[in-house]
Design a protein around this motif. Structure first.
Motif, PDB file in Angstrom:
ATOM      1  N   SER A 410       0.847  -1.190   0.000  1.00  0.00           N
ATOM      2  CA  SER A 410       0.000   0.000   0.000  1.00  0.00           C
ATOM      3  C   SER A 410       0.882   1.238   0.000  1.00  0.00           C
ATOM      4  O   SER A 410       2.053   1.193   0.399  1.00  0.00           O
ATOM      5  CB  SER A 410      -0.923   0.001   1.224  1.00  0.00           C
ATOM      6  N   PHE A 411       0.299   2.342  -0.455  1.00  0.00           N
ATOM      7  CA  PHE A 411       1.024   3.613  -0.450  1.00  0.00           C
ATOM      8  C   PHE A 411       0.016   4.747  -0.365  1.00  0.00           C
ATOM      9  O   PHE A 411      -0.928   4.800  -1.155  1.00  0.00           O
ATOM     10  CB  PHE A 411       1.871   3.767  -1.714  1.00  0.00           C
ATOM     11  N   ALA A 412       0.215   5.633   0.602  1.00  0.00           N
ATOM     12  CA  ALA A 412      -0.614   6.827   0.745  1.00  0.00           C
ATOM     13  C   ALA A 412       0.296   7.994   1.097  1.00  0.00           C
ATOM     14  O   ALA A 412       1.353   7.814   1.723  1.00  0.00           O
ATOM     15  CB  ALA A 412      -1.679   6.629   1.817  1.00  0.00           C
ATOM     16  N   CYS A 413      -0.123   9.179   0.682  1.00  0.00           N
ATOM     17  CA  CYS A 413       0.696  10.368   0.935  1.00  0.00           C
ATOM     18  C   CYS A 413      -0.193  11.600   0.838  1.00  0.00           C
ATOM     19  O   CYS A 413      -1.401  11.501   0.594  1.00  0.00           O
ATOM     20  CB  CYS A 413       1.865  10.446  -0.049  1.00  0.00           C
ATOM     21  N   ASP A 414       0.393  12.784   1.004  1.00  0.00           N
ATOM     22  CA  ASP A 414      -0.388  14.017   0.980  1.00  0.00           C
ATOM     23  C   ASP A 414      -0.678  14.516  -0.430  1.00  0.00           C
ATOM     24  O   ASP A 414      -1.392  15.504  -0.595  1.00  0.00           O
ATOM     25  CB  ASP A 414       0.335  15.112   1.778  1.00  0.00           C
ATOM     26  N   ASP A 415      -0.162  13.858  -1.460  1.00  0.00           N
ATOM     27  CA  ASP A 415      -0.509  14.194  -2.847  1.00  0.00           C
ATOM     28  C   ASP A 415      -1.723  13.357  -3.241  1.00  0.00           C
ATOM     29  O   ASP A 415      -1.616  12.146  -3.462  1.00  0.00           O
ATOM     30  CB  ASP A 415       0.673  13.897  -3.767  1.00  0.00           C
ATOM     31  N   ALA A 416      -2.875  13.996  -3.340  1.00  0.00           N
ATOM     32  CA  ALA A 416      -4.123  13.262  -3.580  1.00  0.00           C
ATOM     33  C   ALA A 416      -4.148  12.564  -4.927  1.00  0.00           C
ATOM     34  O   ALA A 416      -4.889  11.593  -5.114  1.00  0.00           O
ATOM     35  CB  ALA A 416      -5.314  14.221  -3.464  1.00  0.00           C
ATOM     36  N   SER A 417      -3.333  13.004  -5.896  1.00  0.00           N
ATOM     37  CA  SER A 417      -3.355  12.405  -7.226  1.00  0.00           C
ATOM     38  C   SER A 417      -2.722  11.016  -7.257  1.00  0.00           C
ATOM     39  O   SER A 417      -2.977  10.234  -8.178  1.00  0.00           O
ATOM     40  CB  SER A 417      -2.631  13.304  -8.224  1.00  0.00           C
ATOM     41  N   ILE A 418      -1.918  10.698  -6.255  1.00  0.00           N
ATOM     42  CA  ILE A 418      -1.208   9.412  -6.258  1.00  0.00           C
ATOM     43  C   ILE A 418      -2.177   8.246  -6.122  1.00  0.00           C
ATOM     44  O   ILE A 418      -1.971   7.178  -6.712  1.00  0.00           O
ATOM     45  CB  ILE A 418      -0.153   9.381  -5.138  1.00  0.00           C
ATOM     46  N   ALA A 419      -3.249   8.423  -5.383  1.00  0.00           N
ATOM     47  CA  ALA A 419      -4.204   7.314  -5.204  1.00  0.00           C
ATOM     48  C   ALA A 419      -4.792   6.888  -6.536  1.00  0.00           C
ATOM     49  O   ALA A 419      -4.934   5.682  -6.813  1.00  0.00           O
ATOM     50  CB  ALA A 419      -5.312   7.737  -4.241  1.00  0.00           C
ATOM     51  N   GLY A 420      -5.139   7.844  -7.400  1.00  0.00           N
ATOM     52  CA  GLY A 420      -5.684   7.502  -8.706  1.00  0.00           C
ATOM     53  C   GLY A 420      -4.660   6.822  -9.593  1.00  0.00           C
ATOM     54  O   GLY A 420      -5.002   5.897 -10.360  1.00  0.00           O
ATOM     55  N   ILE A 421      -3.412   7.261  -9.507  1.00  0.00           N
ATOM     56  CA  ILE A 421      -2.346   6.619 -10.279  1.00  0.00           C
ATOM     57  C   ILE A 421      -2.151   5.176  -9.817  1.00  0.00           C
ATOM     58  O   ILE A 421      -2.012   4.254 -10.631  1.00  0.00           O
ATOM     59  CB  ILE A 421      -1.034   7.427 -10.149  1.00  0.00           C
ATOM     60  N   TRP A 422      -2.141   4.968  -8.511  1.00  0.00           N
ATOM     61  CA  TRP A 422      -1.978   3.612  -7.961  1.00  0.00           C
ATOM     62  C   TRP A 422      -3.094   2.696  -8.464  1.00  0.00           C
ATOM     63  O   TRP A 422      -2.833   1.575  -8.930  1.00  0.00           O
ATOM     64  CB  TRP A 422      -1.986   3.679  -6.442  1.00  0.00           C
ATOM     65  N   THR A 423      -4.332   3.163  -8.400  1.00  0.00           N
ATOM     66  CA  THR A 423      -5.467   2.345  -8.842  1.00  0.00           C
ATOM     67  C   THR A 423      -5.360   2.012 -10.320  1.00  0.00           C
ATOM     68  O   THR A 423      -5.584   0.866 -10.741  1.00  0.00           O
ATOM     69  CB  THR A 423      -6.781   3.083  -8.567  1.00  0.00           C
ATOM     70  N   LEU A 424      -5.022   2.992 -11.137  1.00  0.00           N
ATOM     71  CA  LEU A 424      -4.869   2.771 -12.571  1.00  0.00           C
ATOM     72  C   LEU A 424      -3.766   1.759 -12.856  1.00  0.00           C
ATOM     73  O   LEU A 424      -3.941   0.845 -13.674  1.00  0.00           O
ATOM     74  CB  LEU A 424      -4.573   4.107 -13.254  1.00  0.00           C
ATOM     75  N   CYS A 425      -2.636   1.898 -12.175  1.00  0.00           N
ATOM     76  CA  CYS A 425      -1.510   0.985 -12.415  1.00  0.00           C
ATOM     77  C   CYS A 425      -1.816  -0.423 -11.932  1.00  0.00           C
ATOM     78  O   CYS A 425      -1.480  -1.406 -12.606  1.00  0.00           O
ATOM     79  CB  CYS A 425      -0.250   1.527 -11.740  1.00  0.00           C
ATOM     80  N   ARG A 426      -2.461  -0.526 -10.779  1.00  0.00           N
ATOM     81  CA  ARG A 426      -2.814  -1.870 -10.287  1.00  0.00           C
ATOM     82  C   ARG A 426      -3.785  -2.555 -11.238  1.00  0.00           C
ATOM     83  O   ARG A 426      -3.648  -3.743 -11.531  1.00  0.00           O
ATOM     84  CB  ARG A 426      -3.432  -1.773  -8.899  1.00  0.00           C
TER      85      ARG A 426
END
Length: 817
Positions: A410-426
């Motif tokens: 898992s990976f979470a951070c203060d950049d909200a755009s990363i969650a969408g990138i993670w989902t797309l890549c997974r």
């Protein structure tokens, strides 16, 4: 002997491991075998004692898919039913009418796989085991290989041996009529199966089987000859779990028109959302409400699945003699400029490219349509034409199919755009993981070493599951040619050739050494690895440089390059190709040292040193402080600088200049989606994850345009909407930004070296062989503070800006300035 077992869900039903009559099925894993050994010489496993059988009858029509339904009635006792099963080319296994398994897992003739199962809880008495076996013929998917003819094998244990084992038990067989090949149409695909025309009902419907009769042996069981290897399929137990299969009814129908088999240049409009059948099809999809389509109707509707899926389409219908249904699957809809733009929109777009299967109704009261190979995409186009009788649609869904990837990271951070990138890549990774890795599910369904090396690293970091990795790297070894090169794509009956991708195969082994360690499987790969390296070394010219490499020396889809080749890569001397070989030799040295052969490690090390010296003498541009792509020093790329920096071969002064040039030179050929993996590794190595986070703007754009999976490449090369090599940001977020990496071969130790790149906080976890490593860290004013959790038995170190702290098992508090 059974290695371990896994409970499986009954396919199409979704009830965990329980059949209608209360029985339970588990997939078993026999001990893996890493070498050919005495296969087809001596009996190596129980499955060798069964015969391969087929229908004793005439062949089907030339354009028909050869489908045979085997059946055997047997009497169950209180003992568990344990058996091994395989087929040429594909089987669907049913027990008392309940589907329990599909296979076999893809392989090749000299490495043909079988699956193993245990059934418990069968009631004492008679039961019926059936196998529907599909032999595609000329229209089969390119990665589905055959020994030349259809065949089925099953070997049961104990009391069930004589009752169920092929060659001993009383199996009967019948040809299944009605499924025909229909070319590729307007799909623009070539790697998956052809389109199908299915008449009457689907191939799994028992009523499609016509007249059970006798069987014949087409490959005899193994006899202990000791010196003469028997011809035919060489059996190996699978190391892979069965595919995840789950019934899906996602998304919604968006628009419709009163057309059938219309010109694909007819576009949908916003007003088409009011087409009457749209609401009724959605009621069928979501509520299971039967839909009666009157006689004389024509309609086509567009269905937005809402995500990218791979799945087996299923349609249940009644009546409608003479009616026809076409179900097409595509990745995107196209606008009037043949662009895809907003992937969420349908208005003023058309379904220009789709694989379209056709279902023909004969009026029977119950028809159950499906096709023998899965389809994929984000959008479906559903077309109906009725004749003189109404058609009733009673059920519509598909069965999603993919590798059962267990996400442990898992990976979470203060950049909200990363969650969408993670989902797309997974999601991109999931749709490109099946029985093999594949470059893309829609166009090719091929496994390439370059793509696969990157995807294996992602899988290591995301799940820690190495089973598909062992298969992938292993089968390239099994397909290695007499000259030492491995195919560019395999398994495949139309193989390409690539010297650079042969290098990537060796890189896979170096990665395996780092992440999994020096086990018997890796030891078995040593002869093949050395063979490939010697084949590459034989391509060195008098000056020591690789010259005129055979095959397609693909590196990256850079605009202006020669169809993916680096400058000089077709006939000349490419710096990028030579540097990739240096990087490959470093991986080989790692493998040899881990496996205890210091002499071979020194041999590859000296070759690497010699080649590096020649590269610098030929391609180094002193004025620019960069490595040129060509002998003429007239072009430069990020690719060459990345490989030189990752290989750890540059003198310190040159290393500093190359890094500076990589970061600042405005005229370098830029890496695209695939090769940016290597660029991002460089950013992490030199503490510039801020640049990695900036380069993620490409992936942010994917999310903003409605893509659900990463593209193959930007610009004109953006053919595929789902390409797993574009999922590597997951790997770099975990190993670069969160900084969790193996610190020793076999992941025997871990280094946690976060590089937030401007982020204020990170919460992340990544699997290791000992358990997950977790970080919960905040960053401010050059201070890293928070907790790092380490599993028992894993030596660990935390590093922040050159300062180190030893970590113990459990939760560690860090506050490093």
């Amino acid at each position: 002997m059974v290695g371990h077992m896994k409970k499986i869900a009954f396919l199409f039903i979704g009830v965990l491991a329980l059949g209608a009559s209360g029985f339970e099925v588990q997939q078993l894993f026999r001990p893996e075998r890493a070498t050919r050994g005495n296969v087809n010489l001596l009996v190596q496993q129980a499955a060798d004692k069964a015969d391969w059988i087929w229908l004793d009858g005439a062949a089907p029509a030339s354009n028909a898919v050869d489908v045979v339904r085997f059946a055997c009635t047997f009497t169950a006792t209180t003992a568990p039913l344990v058996f091994d099963v395989s087929a040429d080319e594909r089987f669907v296994l049913l027990l008392d009418g309940q589907e329990i398994a599909r296979g076999p897992h893809k392989g090749c003739v000299n490495h043909w796989y079988y699956e193993s199962y245990s059934v418990t809880g069968l009631s004492v008495g008679d039961h019926r085991l059936e196998a529907v076996v599909v032999h595609f013929g000329e229209g089969r998917p390119r990665a589905v290989l055959t020994a030349g003819s259809g065949a089925f094998l099953l070997k049961a244990e104990g009391v069930y041996d004589g009752r169920l084992s092929t060659g001993r038990a009383k199996w009967r067989a019948a040809r299944v009529r009605g499924t025909h090949r229909n070319g590729y149409g307007d799909s623009a695909t070539f790697g998956g199966s052809q389109q199908f025309v299915v008449s009457g009902t689907g191939f799994l419907d028992p009523s499609a089987a016509e007249g059970f009769g006798g069987v014949k042996v087409v490959q005899h069981h193994i006899r202990d000859t000791s010196s003469v290897r028997a011809d035919g399929r060489m059996l190996f137990p699978t190391e892979r779990p069965d595919q995840m299969m789950a019934v899906r009814r996602p998304g919604a129908f968006k628009a419709g028109q009163p057309l059938y088999r219309a010109d694909t240049n007819v576009y949908y409009s916003a007003a088409d959302a009011a087409f009457p059948l749209v609401a009724e099809m959605n009621a069928l999809l979501k509520e299971g409400r039967a839909l009666v389509i009157p006689a004389g109707t024509t309609a086509r509707l567009v269905w937005d699945l809402g995500d990218y899926y791979c799945g087996y389409p299923r349609l249940a219908a009644a009546g409608g003699a003479g009616a026809e249904v076409r179900w097409g699957w595509g990745e995107s809809l196209y606008d009037r400029h043949h662009q895809r733009a907003d992937r969420n929109a349908f208005a003023d777009k058309r379904c220009a490219h789709a694989l379209r299967d056709t279902f023909r109704l004969d009026g029977r009261p119950s028809a159950n349509f499906s096709v023998p190979w899965w389809r994929c995409g984000r959008w479906c186009e559903f077309e109906v034409k009725t004749a003189d009788a109404p058609l009733t649609l009673t059920a519509l869904d598909f069965v999603e199919v993919r590798y059962p990837l267990a996400e442990q990271a898992s990976f979470a951070c203060d950049d909200a755009s990363i969650a969408g990138i993670w989902t797309l890549c997974r999601r991109g990774l999931e749709n490109c993981m099946h029985e093999t890795y594949m470059d893309c599910p829609y166009f090719e369904q091929q496994m390439y070493p370059g793509d696969t090396r990157v995807v294996m690293l992602i899988a290591n970091a995301l799940s820690g599951d190495a089973r598909l990795n062992r298969f992938a790297a292993g089968i390239f070894d099994y397909a290695r040619r007499e000259d030492g090169f491995v195919p560019m794509n395999y398994p495949c009956y139309l193989m390409q050739e690539s010297s650079t991708y042969s290098m990537c195969w060796v890189l896979m082994l170096g990665d395996y050494a780092r992440w999994q360690g020096g086990d018997g499987w890796l030891k078995a790969r040593l002869p093949g690895m050395r063979h490939t390296l010697h084949a590459l070394a034989n391509c060195r010219g008098d000056d020591g440089l690789l010259t005129g490499l055979p095959g397609w020396s693909f590196q990256d889809w850079v605009e202006g390059w020669d169809y993916g080749r680096a400058p000089g890569g077709r006939h000349g001397k490419s710096a990028v190709d030579n540097l990739l070989f240096v990087y490959t030799l470093a991986a080989a040295e790692r493998v040899e040292l881990l496996m205890g052969d210091r002499r071979m490690a020194a041999y590859w090390r000296e070759m690497k040193k010699d080649l590096t010296a020649q590269i610098l003498a030929t391609y180094w541009d002193e004025g620019r402080g960069l490595i040129a792509d060509t002998v003429a020093k007239n072009c430069f790329s990020e690719h060459a600088q990345c490989l030189a920096l990752l290989s750890d071969v540059l003198p310190a002064a040159q290393e500093a200049r190359v890094l500076k040039g990589l970061l600042e030179a405005p005229d370098l050929a830029r890496t695209t989606v695939y090769f940016s993996h290597y660029l991002f590794d460089v950013y992490a190595k030199y503490g510039r994850t801020d640049l990695f986070l900036k380069r993620l703007d490409l992936w942010r754009g994917y999310v903003q345009t409605g893509l659900k999976t990463p593209l193959e490449a930007p610009g004109l090369r953006a053919r595929s909407d789902c390409h797993a090599w574009g999922s590597h940001p997951i790997y770099h977020l975990l190993t670069g930004v969160a900084g969790i990496r193996p610190a020793a071969d076999g992941f025997a130790a871990v280094l946690v070296k976060p590089q937030p790149g401007g982020l204020k906080w990170i919460k992340s976890a990544m699997p290791t062989p000992k358990g997950p490593v977790k970080v919960d860290l905040s960053f401010s004013d050059a201070v890293a503070s928070g907790t790092v959790t380490i599993p028992e038995g894993l030596p660990a170190m935390f590093e922040w800006r050159g300062r180190r702290q030893i970590l113990a098992a459990g939760v560690n508090r860090v506050d490093v300035r």
